[in-house]
Design an enzyme around this catalytic site. Structure first.
Site, mmCIF file in Angstrom:
data_model
loop_
_atom_site.group_PDB
_atom_site.id
_atom_site.type_symbol
_atom_site.label_atom_id
_atom_site.label_comp_id
_atom_site.label_asym_id
_atom_site.label_seq_id
_atom_site.Cartn_x
_atom_site.Cartn_y
_atom_site.Cartn_z
ATOM 1 N N ALA A 155 0.840 -1.199 0.000
ATOM 2 C CA ALA A 155 0.000 0.000 0.000
ATOM 3 C C ALA A 155 0.877 1.252 0.000
ATOM 4 O O ALA A 155 1.843 1.326 -0.746
ATOM 5 C CB ALA A 155 -0.973 -0.035 1.169
ATOM 6 N N CYS A 156 0.566 2.213 0.849
ATOM 7 C CA CYS A 156 1.284 3.494 0.825
ATOM 8 C C CYS A 156 2.704 3.397 1.367
ATOM 9 O O CYS A 156 3.457 4.363 1.273
ATOM 10 C CB CYS A 156 0.492 4.547 1.600
ATOM 11 S SG CYS A 156 -1.028 5.063 0.763
#
Length: 371
Positions: A155-156
């Site tokens: 993800a981030c």
């Protein structure tokens, strides 16, 4: 252990921009149409009326003023409210590879490296346009690099996790020069009909070159003195689309990013602070020694909170630079944009933190020192 550096960085920024004013005007037209069409159900209490958005609301909630997108067509049309893009053939490059080629070449130029020098490519992003063949391997072909390549997703936090993998590959002897790319084609995962999230993401691609310090010829390299990674499961940030979707009952919200923002703020930020402070303690770096905090660019309030926790005071703008006002949240690329645009003017020996955090929960922290 072998000293490893970030010797170059690159950035691809799409030309098309959507301002808050444009986004709000489009969303509010949609709201008016929806409320008019559902007026009877709203009056009967069966359907909740939608509320207008505003630039003031968006800036206060996030600090975002505009975002870059690959495809603006469709996003601002109340009847469509999603990017309209052509389906590319198998012979055409997907958008994520196309972006990555440009960012990679800038990073390679900064690091004084050619494709012949690169023996590992990692494509790390919050979403992938396909499962296989790996986007990184197609990028490898486009650049003319040898060695091996793989895709990964945290993800981030994908960028910092990928850089950590690159460091370990170099120290383990399976690579000498690693190219990490973070092509974030995030606009298609935005629900532009949601007041709470229609403004969050933009599109961009970043790239970094990771190599042993003894092979580095860059004049702006940063040694990676410390790395700390942490994950802890949470449902509070999700994107549920997957290859099984066509087998399931239709869910119109499945492709979209969704989060419970208040819970994320309350639960994730203490983890972020603990990870950074623990690695600083392990490397005997005091807060007053930090010249830069290149943090994940999700939300201005989160960044200020995290920087204040690390420094023990309010950060100066140059100490914790923000880029989300013009780029919005660019997932894993955000902290690398901040690094790329704000690594000049520092002196040899200066110390800094590069940290990304997000869904998982996940946190990736790198302690850097100017060579």
């Amino acid at each position: 252990m072998k000293n490893v550096v970030i010797s170059g960085s690159g950035l691809f920024t799409p030309q098309q921009v959507i301002t808050n004013e444009e986004l709000v005007a489009s969303y509010n037209r949609y709201v008016d149409q929806f409320n008019a069409q559902q007026s009877v159900a709203i009056a009967n209490g069966d359907v909740a009326a939608l509320e207008h958005s505003s630039c003031e609301f968006i800036e206060k909630a996030s600090g975002i003023k505009a975002r870059h997108v690959l495809y603006k067509d469709g996003i601002l049309d109340p009847a469509i409210m999603q990017p309209v893009l052509p389906r590319r053939s198998e012979e055409q490059l997907p958008e994520m590879v196309e972006m990555a080629v440009i960012a990679a070449r800038e990073a390679m130029a900064q690091a004084n490296k050619t494709a012949a020098d690169i023996d590992l490519i990692i494509c790390a992003a919050s979403n992938m346009q396909r499962s296989y063949p790996a986007l990184s391997i197609e990028l490898q072909q486009q650049l003319g690099a040898a060695g091996y390549a793989f895709d990964m997703n945290v993800a981030c936090s994908s960028a910092t996790f990928a850089i950590s993998n690159a460091v370990n590959a170099i120290r383990g002897g399976t690579a000498k020069v690693v190219l990490v790319v973070n092509p974030e084609f995030a606009s298609p995962q935005v629900n532009y009909r949601s007041r709470d999230s229609h403004f969050i993401f933009g599109d961009v691609c970043t790239a970094t070159i990771i190599e042993a310090q003894d092979s580095c010829s860059s004049d702006n390299a940063w040694r990676i003195n410390g790395m700390r990674l942490k994950t802890e499961f949470s449902n509070n940030i999700r994107c549920d689309i997957g290859y099984t979707e066509h087998c399931l009952p239709p869910d119109p919200l499945a492709p979209f990013f969704k989060q419970q923002g208040r819970k994320v703020f309350k639960e994730l930020l203490p983890i972020v602070a603990d990870v950074i402070l623990a690695e600083m303690a392990a490397q005997q770096v005091a807060p007053e020694q930090l010249k830069r905090l290149w943090l994940h660019q999700a939300n201005i309030n989160m960044n200020i909170f995290a920087a204040k926790k690390i420094l023990g005071r309010d950060p100066l703008p140059e100490e914790a630079p923000l880029v989300l006002d013009t780029y919005a949240n660019t997932a894993s690329a955000g902290s690398i944009i901040a690094f790329h645009k704000n690594k000049q003017g520092l002196q040899p020996g200066d110390q800094a933190v590069l940290c990304s955090f997000g869904a998982g929960y996940s946190v990736g922290c790198l302690l850097l020192q100017k060579c």
